[in-house]
Design an enzyme around this catalytic site. Structure first.
Site: not given
Length: 453
Positions: A154, A207-208, A229, A263, A356
């Site tokens: 996705k 992602g977050s 991750e 990131c 972040e």
């Protein structure tokens, strides 16, 4: 079936409209992947390797088209986009060496022979973010395919175009139907179905940290494997004995690459107090020299942010009370632009130091000695990457061991090499991607004992 408009972040113009799959179509794709699993698992390792090499060659032949798609879709500079497409090719070539090297063990035991096998999991769901749509996709699907799994992927709703193209190239290269499928759709629909569908045996998510935590909790209900991750708040530590000119000249590219939407961005620069003022003097022209503009221009070094909403979020970190040391330039007119920005935080609890940003904003602060540098670097819930600048090899090793991060570079800002492991400590993630053992993360170890007495 619903649709989404893909917008060029540099022009705010609609690139194309993409159909989004729903839950029913996701279930159909997962069922197709499940049906394809047995044949793909039983494909001879050499033949599986050959197909992955063909896939890599198809990507290489399509590299410029993929890069141009990413420029239009994600606002990446053309230089970065070419590297990203090339990384997909390289990761596929590297993964092509894995099927024939999934070696088990023969373990000495009494009364017989004991051997182990690395068996594929089955269907793997890969959920990809919008900041690096091509490489991060390949880091998941290439080793998963190499290990004999089928993959449903996705892409992010904002940046689906290159993933869709990779799905087409996989079929052109000869991968069987159902082995690798790309499903553009909402995370709350397609991504959630990867988590809840019992036939999906592992979820790979980048992602977050907030969403990753939810995915991990959902997978736990089925004891489903995950690789995560997640976020980062990386430190770039500059000691007084470092090559200050080089450290300052390269620092902008350690945080402003991809407009800071990374990131691994070194969004905190820690500078030893004795050289703090001198470092800032050197950093200012380096920041102001970053070329921000049309990402399709060969000379551009930084493009736009991904969306207007994200630009507002990034701008929220630079409040009225924030002390801005200096900024770089940005184009006028359409596009989600934000200038490279250097701030001097007032307190250790400032949001720009603790959260972040995911944009081109970097905080610079002083430290006293090695122990202080390590303390400040570790004063975060994240631990993904970081840099250490020093001419003392012993110090480089001591600080590297002390900093809680999965990927560290000395006198460099390089975090990712496809032949070395990548992943985070603490709330930056779980598991490792890339490197020689990448395929093992998509297998179960089976132990077999054969009695000889």
């Amino acid at each position: 079936m619903t649709t989404t408009q893909v917008v060029n972040p540099a022009t705010e113009q609609v690139v194309t409209t993409v159909e989004l799959v729903g839950e029913a179509e996701t279930d159909t794709a997962i069922a197709e992947a499940q049906r394809a699993t047995a044949a793909w698992r039983d494909t001879a390792p050499g033949d599986r390797a050959r197909l992955l090499r063909r896939f890599a060659e198809a990507v290489d032949a399509d590299l410029e088209r993929l890069a141009r798609l990413e420029v239009a879709n994600a606002g990446h500079t053309i230089g970065n986009a070419r590297w990203e497409a090339g990384n997909v090719r390289d990761v596929l070539h590297y993964a092509a060496g894995m099927p024939e090297r999934l070696l088990g063990n023969q373990i000495p035991v009494a009364g017989g022979v004991d051997i182990t096998f690395h068996e594929p999991l089955g269907v793997v769901g890969v959920i990809v973010p919008w900041n690096f749509p091509m490489p991060i996709a390949a880091w998941g699907f290439a080793p998963a395919l190499a290990a004999g799994n089928t993959v449903v992927l996705k892409p992010a709703e904002l940046t689906p175009l290159t993933a869709i193209r990779l799905g087409e190239l996989a079929l052109q290269a000869g991968l069987p139907e159902g082995v690798f499928q790309v499903l553009p759709g909402k995370g709350s629909v397609v991504g959630n179905r990867f988590v809840t569908h019992p036939a999906v045996r592992k979820v790979v998510f980048t992602g977050s940290t907030e969403v990753g935590t939810q995915i991990m909790a959902g997978c736990a209900r089925q004891v489903k494997r995950v690789t995560l991750e997640l976020g980062g708040k990386s430190a770039n530590i500059v000691f007084a004995d470092a090559d200050l000119e080089r450290a300052a000249a390269t620092a902008p590219y350690g945080v402003f690459d991809n407009a800071g939407q990374d990131c691994c961005a070194r969004s905190r620069i820690l500078v030893q107090r004795g050289v703090f003022d001198r470092f800032l003097e050197l950093l200012e022209p380096a920041v102001q020299g970053v070329r921000v503009g049309d990402p399709s221009d060969e000379s551009t070094e930084m493009g736009p942010l991904i969306s207007g909403a994200h630009r507002e979020r990034v701008a929220g970190f630079v409040e009225r009370s924030t002390k801005v040391a200096f900024t770089g330039g940005r184009p006028d007119g359409p596009g989600f632009w934000y200038p490279p920005t250097v701030v001097l935080p007032g307190t250790p609890t400032d949001r720009v130091l603790t959260e972040e940003v995911f944009g081109p904003v970097v905080a610079v602060l002083p430290f006293e000695d090695e122990a202080d540098a390590i303390r400040i670097a570790n004063d975060t819930e994240y631990g993904l990457s970081g840099s250490i600048w020093t001419s003392d090899v012993g110090r480089a090793l001591r600080v590297s061991r002390g900093v809680e991060a999965g990927n560290l570079s000395v006198n460099s800002h390089s975090s990712v090499r496809y032949w070395t492991p990548f992943g985070g400590f603490k709330r930056s993630g779980l598991g490792r991607e890339l490197g020689p053992d990448a395929a093992l993360a998509f297998t179960e170890t089976k132990n077999v004992f054969l009695a000889t007495q």
